[in-house]
Design a protein around this motif. Structure first.
Motif, PDB file in Angstrom:
ATOM      1  N   ILE A 334      10.376  17.544 -18.028  1.00 26.73           N
ATOM      2  CA  ILE A 334      10.125  18.985 -18.167  1.00 26.73           C
ATOM      3  C   ILE A 334      11.295  19.597 -17.285  1.00 26.73           C
ATOM      4  O   ILE A 334      11.586  20.880 -17.540  1.00 26.73           O
ATOM      5  N   TYR A 335      11.005  19.628 -15.898  1.00 29.27           N
ATOM      6  CA  TYR A 335      11.574  19.786 -15.048  1.00 29.27           C
ATOM      7  C   TYR A 335      13.294  20.356 -15.345  1.00 29.27           C
ATOM      8  O   TYR A 335      13.952  21.193 -15.841  1.00 29.27           O
ATOM      9  N   ILE A 336      13.949  19.422 -15.965  1.00 32.31           N
ATOM     10  CA  ILE A 336      15.536  19.748 -16.450  1.00 32.31           C
ATOM     11  C   ILE A 336      15.143  20.089 -17.706  1.00 32.31           C
ATOM     12  O   ILE A 336      16.318  21.274 -18.088  1.00 32.31           O
ATOM     13  N   ALA A 337      14.595  19.839 -18.858  1.00 35.62           N
ATOM     14  CA  ALA A 337      15.011  20.555 -19.881  1.00 35.62           C
ATOM     15  C   ALA A 337      14.213  22.101 -19.654  1.00 35.62           C
ATOM     16  O   ALA A 337      15.221  22.945 -20.613  1.00 35.62           O
ATOM     17  N   VAL A 338      13.622  23.239 -18.494  1.00 37.21           N
ATOM     18  CA  VAL A 338      14.012  23.961 -18.448  1.00 37.21           C
ATOM     19  C   VAL A 338      14.594  24.983 -17.550  1.00 37.21           C
ATOM     20  O   VAL A 338      15.202  25.814 -18.256  1.00 37.21           O
ATOM     21  N   VAL A 339      15.045  23.907 -16.857  1.00 42.47           N
ATOM     22  CA  VAL A 339      16.052  24.464 -15.689  1.00 42.47           C
ATOM     23  C   VAL A 339      17.793  24.382 -16.771  1.00 42.47           C
ATOM     24  O   VAL A 339      19.017  25.656 -16.906  1.00 42.47           O
ATOM     25  N   TYR A 352      13.619  32.763 -10.325  1.00 37.75           N
ATOM     26  CA  TYR A 352      14.364  33.649  -9.383  1.00 37.75           C
ATOM     27  C   TYR A 352      14.379  31.958  -7.801  1.00 37.75           C
ATOM     28  O   TYR A 352      15.437  31.708  -7.875  1.00 37.75           O
ATOM     29  N   SER A 353      13.319  31.428  -7.821  1.00 41.75           N
ATOM     30  CA  SER A 353      13.193  30.395  -6.999  1.00 41.75           C
ATOM     31  C   SER A 353      13.971  28.982  -7.234  1.00 41.75           C
ATOM     32  O   SER A 353      14.894  28.859  -6.462  1.00 41.75           O
ATOM     33  N   ILE A 354      13.767  28.597  -8.230  1.00 40.71           N
ATOM     34  CA  ILE A 354      14.795  27.439  -8.571  1.00 40.71           C
ATOM     35  C   ILE A 354      16.377  28.018  -8.918  1.00 40.71           C
ATOM     36  O   ILE A 354      16.484  27.262  -7.888  1.00 40.71           O
ATOM     37  N   ARG A 355      16.365  28.967  -9.463  1.00 40.43           N
ATOM     38  CA  ARG A 355      18.322  29.454  -9.367  1.00 40.43           C
ATOM     39  C   ARG A 355      18.327  29.469  -7.963  1.00 40.43           C
ATOM     40  O   ARG A 355      19.216  29.277  -7.761  1.00 40.43           O
ATOM     41  N   VAL A 412      21.707  18.249  -3.647  1.00 44.46           N
ATOM     42  CA  VAL A 412      20.533  18.530  -4.672  1.00 44.46           C
ATOM     43  C   VAL A 412      19.412  19.249  -4.408  1.00 44.46           C
ATOM     44  O   VAL A 412      19.292  19.896  -3.164  1.00 44.46           O
ATOM     45  N   SER A 413      18.897  20.187  -4.889  1.00 45.75           N
ATOM     46  CA  SER A 413      17.578  21.194  -5.120  1.00 45.75           C
ATOM     47  C   SER A 413      16.588  20.766  -4.396  1.00 45.75           C
ATOM     48  O   SER A 413      15.842  19.715  -4.879  1.00 45.75           O
ATOM     49  N   ASN A 414      16.004  21.373  -3.419  1.00 43.90           N
ATOM     50  CA  ASN A 414      14.801  21.360  -3.315  1.00 43.90           C
ATOM     51  C   ASN A 414      13.526  20.955  -4.337  1.00 43.90           C
ATOM     52  O   ASN A 414      13.242  20.120  -3.955  1.00 43.90           O
ATOM     53  N   ILE A 415      13.745  22.035  -5.538  1.00 39.12           N
ATOM     54  CA  ILE A 415      12.687  21.620  -6.273  1.00 39.12           C
ATOM     55  C   ILE A 415      13.086  19.758  -6.678  1.00 39.12           C
ATOM     56  O   ILE A 415      11.562  19.392  -7.143  1.00 39.12           O
ATOM     57  N   MET A 416      14.410  19.954  -7.208  1.00 35.85           N
ATOM     58  CA  MET A 416      14.431  18.540  -7.354  1.00 35.85           C
ATOM     59  C   MET A 416      12.957  17.467  -6.883  1.00 35.85           C
ATOM     60  O   MET A 416      12.789  16.474  -7.079  1.00 35.85           O
TER      61      MET A 416
END
Lengths: 527, 365
Positions: A334-339, A352-355, A412-416
């Protein structure tokens, strides 16, 4: 019409021919395999003779003159009698105290009456004598007598009963199965004290002769199911059967499915609870895990602790575990699809925070997720087999050092990291490790689909997984019961756990002969 | 003829029917009925439900006389071998065309909302693969899957009911009731009927239902009631949410229903709704694939191979460029076929079977 008939006839003929050929084929293999095992010159059905010296030779030859086959000669009834035993297989103390001692002291009489062993057998076939020796018997040959006496003096070294490490519980009982088949059956019998508990033994493997036992409750378990399991085990023709995994692979219905179709457990309480549902337990000598067939998907998300805590708590934890299955499969996807496809789903603040955290990461999210997921598998695999102190170090180095550094280096992003961490924890929630690993593995195709097709891919792969679950059948019972086929009455003890006094009928997925399992539960209330 | 292995319960039949009826049609339904019936679109849908109920009774009466036969066997029995074959072929074409049309519309909508750049054939290939995978197994397993995924429909229904309280509504839009005139309402129910196709699956599922001669009409009526009220509710919601002018311009009003609602966690609920809606859309295609395969599978080819061939066929048809003219044309033909297959044929067969009294009750196979 005529042509059709002719075609049919021809087909039948071809089938017949191929059957005959197949038969020849099979018998060819059989011959070959027999030849390959029994190098000893003794024929399988050769009998003992009256000549004791000839018998001694035959038995030694049968065992290929192995050097741990011990022979001791004694005088009894003024005749020579010879005791054979495999040095490694017998308990010397009991051999001395219950066989040799009485014979030497008494000197006259019938051997079977003076020895103090638990089991006395008479055999006249050399192959039987040979296999008794392997089972830890000692054999007594007498002069001018063509029957041998087998006496059980088996050496039993097994570890003590301990709590299994991989299926710990907090409030349930703390004993576990061990490698010895006898102890395992003892643990079951201690819990189910009924004459209807039936044990059937099979010997599988031409070289290993592994003892496999099938335990069930006679008048409860579906007769068809018993026959089917017997048929499948009976059809195994192999040289070695070393562990429960072998038999699982040989008899399960869909060996290519990712979902485990037999529940293996080291917990006797768990095994008994399925026994009383009308399921069959398979125990392989030498492995502490026993198999339960047939099983449903939901059994993998149940724990004995559910029954020992209040039903609301038990139900809550069960639901949490199902959620964990869904999370383990879909969360990174889901994370991959959303991003990568549907960033408009997120409100602007979160987006914004994800970007921002993705800004400096040079890789596409799929690579990120794969790298982290594989790192995690590596860490897990590395720490599992190491001694505990070193395993902790791996955990700290891997989890903390690499995890922090990889984010700081913006690989790697910290959200990941958050996403993968949550996924891993969710997959470890499954009380049976196998299912958790399956769920984690299933996450990979969903991630790929998500990176290729976004939400559409996720839904499609999930749909495929659930189609597969609906299609799976184990030993003739649907795997995804009681959801597919939907059975309201079975939900009360599979997806949720209601109070015991509500569970008046047992789960029907293994088609028990009678359903009712409780008669008076809270009868005190009515009086 | 029907083995125990293939049998389904009435409970499963209920979900088989609603899953094959509910699908792609719902998304654009309010827009379509509004075109002719204006603000009385919801009456059109209820009318369509009544027509379906009438047809269900016809089917029941017909099938009760041949409790062990599929429709394709019944046609051969009543019309004779040759004519029966021709009719069966028409039925087959109808199922294939309807399946393809659903697939085309599904691909179109996914292209429009979720994956604007992905080529359509990739999407349809993936969908058809999933469909073939499930359809190759027997009806019992299809039924299990349909029951399982029906939780999604029920879930969506409940969220819709809850969310309906939050969206701005204007009851004025549908007043005065009946202002569109009877003729327009009837035309509206004509197009509503097309969106509710799928109930004809009963014609091929009937012999598999356990105890099919007793109480079956109740099950099918409940299924019809559920679908009709579900559709009416959604359409009604759209009619009072959007002004008539808005509704004319929005092609998939159902998706726009909750677009305005933003939450702390999600924006664009329509995307999530559509993603979940992929499942009911696929189940409709699965049903048509199953029906098409059942209607021609005979001794010559095994059922599995038939499914595979039909899957390829539907996929090939879906490769036709998805311009509006072509889909409209296809829609027109499908509607002609559907009238022939779901209305004219069963009524005709029922009358003939009454005339010839060729019924088979009591004959055990």
């Amino acid at each position: 019409m005529l042509l059709n008939k002719e075609g049919k006839l021809r087909k039948e003929l071809i089938q017949l021919v191929s059957q005959v050929e197949g038969y020849n084929h099979m018998s060819f293999f059989k011959k070959k395999s027999i030849r390959s095992i029994s190098n000893s010159p003794i024929n399988e059905s050769q009998l003992l003779t009256n000549d004791i010296n000839k018998n001694i030779h035959s038995i030694r030859d049968y065992h290929c003159r192995t050097e741990d086959l011990m022979v001791r000669e004694l005088i009894f009834n003024k005749n020579i009698c010879t005791i054979f035993y495999l040095d490694s297989m017998v308990n010397k103390d009991s051999l001395h105290s219950s066989v040799i001692g009485p014979i030497v002291e008494t000197k006259y009489g019938e051997i079977q009456h003076i020895v103090k062993t638990t089991q006395v057998k008479f055999t006249s076939r050399i192959s039987d004598v040979g296999s008794d020796l392997l089972d830890g018997f000692c054999i007594i040959l007498r002069e001018n007598n063509a029957t041998a006496i087998s006496l059980s003096v088996v050496e039993n070294t097994s570890r003590s009963i301990e709590e299994p490490d991989n299926e710990r519980s907090i409030i349930s009982s703390h004993d576990g199965f061990i490698e010895d088949i006898g102890t395992n059956i003892f643990l079951l019998r201690k819990r189910v004290k009924t004459p209807q508990l039936k044990v059937k033994y099979f010997s599988v493997g031409k070289l290993t002769n592994t003892k496999v036992s099938m335990v069930f409750i006679e008048n409860l378990t579906d007769k068809k199911l018993i026959k089917e399991v017997e048929r499948r085990i009976g059809s195994i023709e192999v040289d070695q059967l070393l562990s429960f995994g072998d038999i699982e692979d040989y008899i399960e219905d869909n060996p290519n499915s990712i979902f485990p179709q037999m529940l293996t457990t080291e917990r006797p309480d768990r095994a008994t609870s399925y026994l009383t549902e009308g399921k069959i337990l398979l125990i392989v000598d030498g492995s502490p895990r026993i198999m339960i067939v047939p099983i449903t998907f939901f059994a993998f998300y149940q724990s004995p602790d559910d029954y020992n805590s209040r039903w609301i708590i038990g139900t809550f934890f069960r639901l949490i575990r199902f959620l964990s299955f869904i999370v383990a499969i879909t969360f990174p996807a889901i994370y991959i699809a959303v991003v990568s496809y549907h960033s408009e789903v997120l409100p602007i603040g979160i987006l914004y925070s994800i970007r921002v955290s993705l800004e400096n990461v040079p890789f596409p999210p799929l690579i990120e997720a794969f790298a982290m997921q594989i790192t995690l598998e590596l860490l897990k695999e590395a720490s599992i087999r190491l001694p505990t102190p070193i395993a902790q170090t791996t955990g700290i180095v891997g989890g903390l050092v690499i995890g922090t550094a990889v984010v700081e280096a913006s690989f790697v992003s910290n959200i990941m990291i958050v996403v993968i961490g949550l996924t891993a924890i969710a997959s470890f929630v499954a009380p049976v490790n196998e299912m958790g690993t399956s769920a984690r593995l299933l996450g990979f195709p969903v991630m790929i689909a998500a990176s290729l097709f976004g939400f559409f891919g996720i839904v499609l792969v999930l749909m495929g997984i659930f189609m597969h679950l609906c299609k799976l059948q184990t030993f003739g019972t649907p795997y995804f019961a009681p959801l597919a086929p939907f059975k309201m009455e079975d939900i009360k003890d599979s997806i949720v756990r209601l109070s015991f006094w509500k569970l008046n009928s047992r789960p029907t997925d293994s088609k028990p002969i009678y359903k009712k399992q409780q008669w008076r539960t809270r009868g005190w209330k009515n009086n | 003829m029907i083995s125990e292995k293939l049998s389904i319960t009435k409970f499963q039949l209920f979900f088989l029917l609603i899953q094959s009826q509910i699908g792609i049609g719902l998304l654009s339904l309010p827009n379509i009925v509004q075109k002719s019936a204006k603000s009385d679109g919801w009456i059109s849908i209820i009318l369509a439900g009544v027509v379906i109920q009438f047809l269900m009774v016809v089917y029941y009466l017909l099938l009760k006389r041949y409790p062990d036969d599929l429709l394709s066997n019944i046609t051969e029995k009543i019309l004779g071998f040759l004519l029966g074959k021709v009719v069966n072929f028409i039925i087959y074409i109808y199922f294939i065309l309807t399946g393809s049309l659903s697939l085309i519309l599904m691909v179109k909508i996914i292209n429009l909302y979720l994956l604007p750049v992905t080529p359509g054939w990739v999407i349809s290939l993936l969908v058809i693969c999933a469909c073939v995978y499930l359809t190759t197994s027997d009806l019992r397993i299809i039924a299990r899957f349909f029951v399982l995924v029906s939780t999604l429909i029920i879930l969506l229904l409940f969220t819709n009911i809850v969310l309906a309280f939050y969206i701005p509504k204007e009851i004025q839009y549908i007043l005065p009731i009946g202002s569109a005139g009877t003729k327009n309402i009837l035309i509206g129910s004509n197009s509503a009927l097309l969106a509710m196709l799928g109930f004809e699956g009963l014609l091929f599922m009937f012999p598999y239902v356990i105890h099919n001669t007793k109480g079956l009409l109740k099950t099918t009526s409940f299924a019809n009631l559920f679908v009709t009220s579900f559709y009416t509710f959604i359409t009604f919601l759209c009619l009072i949410k959007f002004s008539p002018e808005q509704l004319q311009q929005i092609r998939e009003p159902v998706l726009y229903l909750f677009r305005g609602l933003a939450y702390k966690m999600f924006d664009r609920i329509d995307l999530i709704f559509l993603s979940i809606w992929i499942v009911p859309m696929t189940t409709s295609i699965i049903m048509y694939l199953f029906l098409a395969s059942k209607s021609i599978s005979g001794q010559k080819m095994s059922y599995k191979k038939t499914v595979l061939v039909n899957g390829v066929l539907i996929f090939l048809i879906s490769l036709i460029p998805h311009t509006d003219e072509i889909t409209n044309l296809m829609n027109k033909y499908v509607s002609y076929f559907s009238y022939a297959v779901i209305m004219v044929l069963p009524v005709f067969l029922l009358i003939l079977s009454f005339i010839f009294k060729r019924h088979e009750r009591g004959v055990t196979n």
